[in-house]
Write a protein that holds these residues in place. Sequence first.
Motif, short mmCIF file in Angstrom:
data_model
loop_
_atom_site.label_atom_id
_atom_site.label_comp_id
_atom_site.label_asym_id
_atom_site.label_seq_id
_atom_site.Cartn_x
_atom_site.Cartn_y
_atom_site.Cartn_z
N UNK A 91 0.84 -1.20 0.00
CA UNK A 91 0.00 0.00 0.00
C UNK A 91 0.88 1.26 0.00
N UNK A 92 1.96 1.23 0.78
CA UNK A 92 2.88 2.38 0.77
C UNK A 92 3.48 2.58 -0.61
N UNK A 93 3.84 1.50 -1.27
CA UNK A 93 4.39 1.58 -2.62
C UNK A 93 3.36 2.16 -3.58
N UNK A 94 2.14 1.65 -3.52
CA UNK A 94 1.09 2.12 -4.43
C UNK A 94 0.78 3.59 -4.22
N UNK A 95 0.75 4.01 -2.99
CA UNK A 95 0.45 5.42 -2.71
C UNK A 95 1.59 6.33 -3.17
N UNK A 187 -5.12 -1.60 -5.81
CA UNK A 187 -4.03 -2.26 -6.54
C UNK A 187 -3.13 -3.02 -5.57
N UNK A 188 -2.83 -2.42 -4.43
CA UNK A 188 -2.01 -3.08 -3.42
C UNK A 188 -2.71 -4.30 -2.84
N UNK A 189 -3.99 -4.17 -2.55
CA UNK A 189 -4.75 -5.28 -1.98
C UNK A 189 -4.85 -6.44 -2.96
N UNK A 193 -3.30 -10.08 -2.20
CA UNK A 193 -4.19 -11.25 -2.20
C UNK A 193 -3.68 -12.32 -3.16
N UNK A 194 -3.28 -11.88 -4.36
CA UNK A 194 -2.76 -12.84 -5.35
C UNK A 194 -1.47 -13.48 -4.87
#
Length: 212
Positions: A91-95, A187-189, A193-194
């Motif tokens: 999530x930090x990367x995506x943000x 996108x992070x989630x 999950x994958x």
Amino acid sequence: MPDEAEPGTVRPGGRTARVRQAVLRAAEDSLAEHGFARLDLADVARRADVGKTTVYRRWGTVTGLLADLLADMAEQSVPRTETGSLLGDLRANARLVRRTLTDPRQGALFRALIAAATCDARTAEALHRFYDIRLKEWAPCVGQAVERGEVPLGTDAREVIRAVSAPLYHRLLISGDPLDEATADRAAEAAATAARAGAYVVRDTGATREGA
């Protein structure tokens, strides 16, 4: 005698370093304002208040300047965040990617650099190096997730990181859909999950690439 370095590849100090930074910032300004098609070394020299001969001697061509700009951007990029969980790290990367791409200056700059890379091999090579550095910076978060038992052994770290940013670049360059924080989080989630489900396991290695 060693081979002579290509223009723009030397990392000098002192006044020469200040000149380099002034020229690179001027190149960023020109790209953000007008795009790759109108990037001109003489205009960059004027913006940087540097002699044209200095710019032509140091970088030689527009593509030489772009390669050095991408190298500088990789050097200055923000280090990765460690949150203690794979989802938090992704999530930090995506943000971070989302903030960069939606910034009025940085977003325009990346569009221009990507456009340049589609028609110039040297710029494409420099862009590939830039993203390779960013992948290497963030890939260890997947190795740490393997150690914590969050994702299976053999998970391809680089593919997980690519899965985070790919939908964000799709919106920037292709669909034009809004690129908000909720989109970055989704996108992070999805990538987390994958990864937990084993979607990115490399079956023939038995080990996580980049940091397991």
